[in-house]
Design an enzyme around this catalytic site. Structure first.
Site, PDB file in Angstrom:
ATOM      1  N   HIS A  93     -10.853  -5.152  10.707  1.00  0.00           N
ATOM      2  CA  HIS A  93     -11.577  -5.185   9.431  1.00  0.00           C
ATOM      3  C   HIS A  93     -12.984  -4.593   9.541  1.00  0.00           C
ATOM      4  O   HIS A  93     -13.853  -4.943   8.745  1.00  0.00           O
ATOM      5  CB  HIS A  93     -11.701  -6.626   8.914  1.00  0.00           C
ATOM      6  CG  HIS A  93     -10.414  -7.252   8.482  1.00  0.00           C
ATOM      7  ND1 HIS A  93      -9.492  -7.739   9.363  1.00  0.00           N
ATOM      8  CD2 HIS A  93      -9.894  -7.471   7.246  1.00  0.00           C
ATOM      9  CE1 HIS A  93      -8.455  -8.243   8.701  1.00  0.00           C
ATOM     10  NE2 HIS A  93      -8.667  -8.087   7.410  1.00  0.00           N
TER      11      HIS A  93
ATOM     12  N   GLU B 271       0.816  -1.220   0.000  1.00  0.00           N
ATOM     13  CA  GLU B 271       0.000   0.000   0.000  1.00  0.00           C
ATOM     14  C   GLU B 271       0.849   1.269   0.000  1.00  0.00           C
ATOM     15  O   GLU B 271       0.506   2.249  -0.675  1.00  0.00           O
ATOM     16  CB  GLU B 271      -0.964   0.008   1.186  1.00  0.00           C
ATOM     17  CG  GLU B 271      -2.105  -1.012   1.074  1.00  0.00           C
ATOM     18  CD  GLU B 271      -1.769  -2.389   1.619  1.00  0.00           C
ATOM     19  OE1 GLU B 271      -0.595  -2.618   2.002  1.00  0.00           O
ATOM     20  OE2 GLU B 271      -2.659  -3.244   1.668  1.00  0.00           O
TER      21      GLU B 271
HETATM   22  C1  LIG Z   1      -1.937  -4.504   4.927  1.00  0.00           C
HETATM   23  C2  LIG Z   1      -2.989  -5.373   4.366  1.00  0.00           C
HETATM   24  N1  LIG Z   1      -3.335  -5.238   3.073  1.00  0.00           N
HETATM   25  C3  LIG Z   1      -4.285  -6.023   2.537  1.00  0.00           C
HETATM   26  C4  LIG Z   1      -4.928  -6.958   3.290  1.00  0.00           C
HETATM   27  C5  LIG Z   1      -6.033  -7.803   2.678  1.00  0.00           C
HETATM   28  N2  LIG Z   1      -5.615  -9.182   2.507  1.00  0.00           N
HETATM   29  C6  LIG Z   1      -5.945 -10.143   3.384  1.00  0.00           C
HETATM   30  S1  LIG Z   1      -5.285 -11.612   2.999  1.00  0.00           S
HETATM   31  C7  LIG Z   1      -4.559 -10.983   1.607  1.00  0.00           C
HETATM   32  C8  LIG Z   1      -3.729 -11.853   0.733  1.00  0.00           C
HETATM   33  C9  LIG Z   1      -2.595 -12.379   1.484  1.00  0.00           C
HETATM   34  O1  LIG Z   1      -1.823 -13.199   0.687  1.00  0.00           O
HETATM   35  P1  LIG Z   1      -0.668 -14.034   1.327  1.00  0.00           P
HETATM   36  O2  LIG Z   1       0.180 -13.174   2.190  1.00  0.00           O
HETATM   37  O3  LIG Z   1       0.000 -14.775   0.236  1.00  0.00           O
HETATM   38  O4  LIG Z   1      -1.443 -15.028   2.325  1.00  0.00           O
HETATM   39  P2  LIG Z   1      -2.521 -16.152   1.965  1.00  0.00           P
HETATM   40  O5  LIG Z   1      -3.857 -15.501   2.034  1.00  0.00           O
HETATM   41  O6  LIG Z   1      -2.202 -16.698   0.647  1.00  0.00           O
HETATM   42  O7  LIG Z   1      -2.394 -17.135   3.073  1.00  0.00           O
HETATM   43  C10 LIG Z   1      -4.841  -9.637   1.467  1.00  0.00           C
HETATM   44  C11 LIG Z   1      -4.398  -8.787   0.358  1.00  0.00           C
HETATM   45  C12 LIG Z   1      -4.570  -7.050   4.653  1.00  0.00           C
HETATM   46  N3  LIG Z   1      -5.175  -7.923   5.474  1.00  0.00           N
HETATM   47  N4  LIG Z   1      -3.601  -6.267   5.165  1.00  0.00           N
END
Ligand SMILES: Cc1ncc(C[n+]2csc(CCOP(=O)(O)OP(=O)(O)O)c2C)c(N)n1
Ligand SMILES: [Mg+2]
Lengths: 339, 329
Positions: free
Chosen positions: A134, A65
């Site tokens: 959230h 971000e």
């Molecule tokens: C700072 C932030 N940005 C965006 C999100 C929204 N978000 C939740 S899970 C996710 C994807 C995460 O991907 P990864 O780190 O690969 O974990 P996975 O879900 O695959 O276990 C996102 C973008 C968040 N929780 N925190």
């Protein structure tokens, strides 16, 4: 009012349509954010745009971000008009510097010589047990800091017009949409948010509040989801012979203090409903707008129904206990009468 | 380094317990959400991120950890919590938002905290990194035993806070291991569409620490690599970075239609389900009998059922409990 060719859209669709129509006429508009391309946004507000405009202008970003919001600032200063999405407003914590120290201040720092025409759209609100990282609104946090306009639509008509106005504005606009108004299939939606939306492009003025129900006994001021709770409370009060006026702020920055003052001058009573935290926030600002202007119009002390100053709990019973609702508004009126 | 027989039994038990837990949560999550799916409804509301498929990472790493070691987890924390020894009954109750939950219902599924085994979570991507590095620093400053492990997704590596914490850990040479669970997706965005290099383990070079990528979602290979990294941290030789190839057999969250996945991807993943693979291997290697594994499976199911029953039969918190525990008592 009957509308021929009524076309009811969700806020999600109205936002996407505004962006689509603006992108068709303005090549400098492009969109960046997480899951906004193939997925069309977690909250549906960019659905269909990738198919029409391609990956060059509809850019999925890494979970970075600070980088992409900072990049939007740079692109905006260089002649583009980026629309960026912060998926949940709660995530501002990892990127606020790009927002409040860059996006919001560069125009001022440059003595007005640099423009930052960008839109930061972000989802707000709880009520569906998504817990404390959230579910926040944080309206006051953004509105407190100078240099960014802040809007929060309560229905799809305003959502489309505000988005178009925001994209055309030469200043940065934070566009805060409430998840429970959005019209997503997997989350309940307040029916009143899905309204007729004209096909063609139009703007809704940023900085203008709406009187969405007229009344004479009490003014209920709110924004976003709270407007619908205010309307529900006004309907209940009407059955009791009480005439409530409901003001939808629509915009927090600029704040339409004149409309608030005119309404309270008429009714003499003020209830502010805000899903954001109680202290140091929107509710206090609305009340101050009245009291510092002319306290003599008030027939009783103003009241606010806002989120208590605690993190948002997960468990349904605890969260619902904390959230504003129509019953709390009606109860506030009852308190006011005896006072 | 191959896990001893007992360790293999423990690893299999934890993988099966985790999977059965997720399957129970998955079924219960849908209660009250049909015919119309509304995330707000049912005994388990809110977002739900299941860990099906990622169990080898949790067990391969946590096999080397004790209760005193620190783990920070993510929005997808159940498998790690189970392998770290988080109290399963109280975790289930937390997910049900009950008074008996680990946090009395304040945190929910993305905020599992069990101080007894030094387990914490954050739903904000990469934000487990700083606290894990800080816990490792604290152990070093206090001259107390223990290492800290931060589990993150491959998507988290693109977050500024991740890099800041890695540099700090390396600079101060603290007993820390970062474990990246590379399930190839961050919600709908594929790794190669979000990350400029193929292997995040290569990023270790930027901090002058060891980095290793482990292919195949293989509990044995993960066990070996994690064992080295954790031993190194315990010996005072500083942090390491592991990137583990794994996969998500579920959607990003429940309700995710997964339209972004290429045709057939999911089916191919199910064919590689790590649990039956470990089962066959243990039998082929003569490390466990069919009867022993069946016994583990029965026990795991009973453990999960007991936890779920505890959660279901527990009371809701009082609504006004929402206003308590904001500050330390
Ligand atoms: C700072 C932030 N940005 C965006 C999100 C929204 N978000 C939740 S899970 C996710 C994807 C995460 O991907 P990864 O780190 O690969 O974990 P996975 O879900 O695959 O276990 C996102 C973008 C968040 N929780 N925190
Ligand atoms: Mg991932």
């Amino acid at each position: 009012m009957t509308i021929s060719n009524e076309r009811k859209l969700t806020i999600a669709r109205a936002m996407a349509e505004a962006i689509q129509e603006e992108m068709q006429i303005d090549p400098s508009v492009f969109v960046m954010g997480e899951d906004i391309a193939a997925l069309g946004g977690v909250y549906g507000n960019t659905r269909g745009l990738l198919e029409e405009f391609g990956a060059e202008r509809i850019r999925d970003t890494p979970i970075s971000e600070t980088a992409f919001i900072g990049a939007a600032v740079g692109a905006a200063q260089d002649g583009m008009r980026p629309v960026v999405e912060l998926m949940f407003v709660d995530f501002f914590g990892v990127c606020f510097d790009a927002i409040y120290n860059l996006m919001a201040k560069n125009t001022y720092f440059s003595g007005g010589n640099v423009k930052v025409p960008m839109v930061l759209m972000t989802s707000t609100g709880g009520g569906y047990s998504d817990a404390g990282q959230h579910s926040q609104c944080l309206y006051g946090t953004f509105a407190h800091l100078p240099g960014m306009k802040v809007v929060a639509p309560s229905n799809a008509y305003d959502a489309k017009g505000l988005m178009t106005a925001a994209m055309r504005d030469d200043s940065p606009v934070v566009y805060m949409y409430h998840k429970r108004l959005q019209g997503m299939g997997w989350l309940g939606t307040e029916a009143g948010a899905t309204v007729h939306v004209p096909d063609e492009s139009y703007t809704v003025e940023i900085g203008k509040a709406n009187v969405v129900r007229e009344g004479t006994d009490v003014t209920i001021v709110s924004l976003g989801l709270g407007v619908h709770q205010g309307l529900a409370a006004a309907a209940t009060l009407a059955e009791q012979g009480v005439s409530a006026e409901v003001v939808d702020l629509v915009s927090l920055v600029p704040l339409d203090r004149d409309t608030i003052r005119a309404s309270v001058a008429k009714t003499g009573r003020l209830i502010v409903v805000d899903e954001d935290y109680m202290s140091y926030g929107v509710s206090a600002e609305v009340i101050a707008s009245v009291t510092e202007h002319d306290i003599s119009v008030l027939k009783s002390a103003p009241t606010r129904i806002a989120y208590p100053d605690v993190p948002i709990p997960y468990a349904r019973v605890m969260e619902q206990y904390c959230l504003p609702n129509a019953e709390k508004i009606v109860a506030a009126w009852d308190q006011m009468k005896v006072a | 380094m191959t896990p001893a027989r007992d360790e293999q039994h423990w690893m299999y038990r934890m993988m099966v317990t985790s999977r059965k837990f997720e399957e129970s949560i998955e079924a219960i999550y849908m209660e009250g959400k049909t015919p119309a799916f509304n995330m707000a409804d049912g005994p388990i509301p809110g977002e739900m991120h299941l860990s099906n498929g990622q169990e080898p990472v949790a067990v391969g790493v946590c096999a080397h950890l004790n209760a005193e070691d620190v783990v920070t987890a993510t929005h997808r924390p159940h498998h790690q919590a189970i392998a770290k020894g988080v109290n399963l009954e109280r975790m289930a109750a937390e997910i049900f938002g009950k008074k008996t939950g680990l946090s009395g219902g304040r945190g929910g599924h993305m905020h599992i905290f069990d101080a007894d085994v030094n387990f914490a979570c954050s739903g904000i991507i990469a934000q487990g990194m700083g606290p894990a590095v800080g816990a490792a620093l604290s152990r070093k400053m206090q001259n107390k035993p223990g290492v800290a492990v931060a589990f993150v997704g491959e998507g988290a590596v693109n977050q500024g806070g991740w890099h800041e914490a890695m540099n700090l850990a390396a600079l101060w040479k603290v007993p820390f291991v970062c474990v990246i669970e590379d399930n190839a997706w961050g919600i709908s965005v594929a790794k190669d569409a979000s990350t400029a290099i193929a292997n995040n383990s290569d990023r270790a070079a930027a901090y002058g620490i060891p980095g290793k990528r482990i292919e195949g979602n293989d509990p044995y290979a993960i066990y070996e690599a994690a064992g080295e990294a954790i031993a190194r941290a315990r010996a005072g030789d500083g942090p390491s970075l592991l990137e583990i190839d794994t996969y998500r057999l579920a959607g990003h969250f429940m309700g995710d239609a997964e339209g972004y996945r290429p045709e057939g991807e999911k089916d191919a993943l199910f064919d590689k389900d790590p649990i039956p693979r470990m089962r066959s291997k243990m039998i082929a290697d003569g490390v466990a009998t069919e009867a022993e594994l069946a016994g583990i499976e029965t026990d795991a199911a009973a453990t999960v059922d007991a936890a779920i029953s505890f959660a279901r039969s527990s009371d809701d918190p009082a609504p006004e409990d929402a206003l308590t525990k904001v500050f330390a008592a």
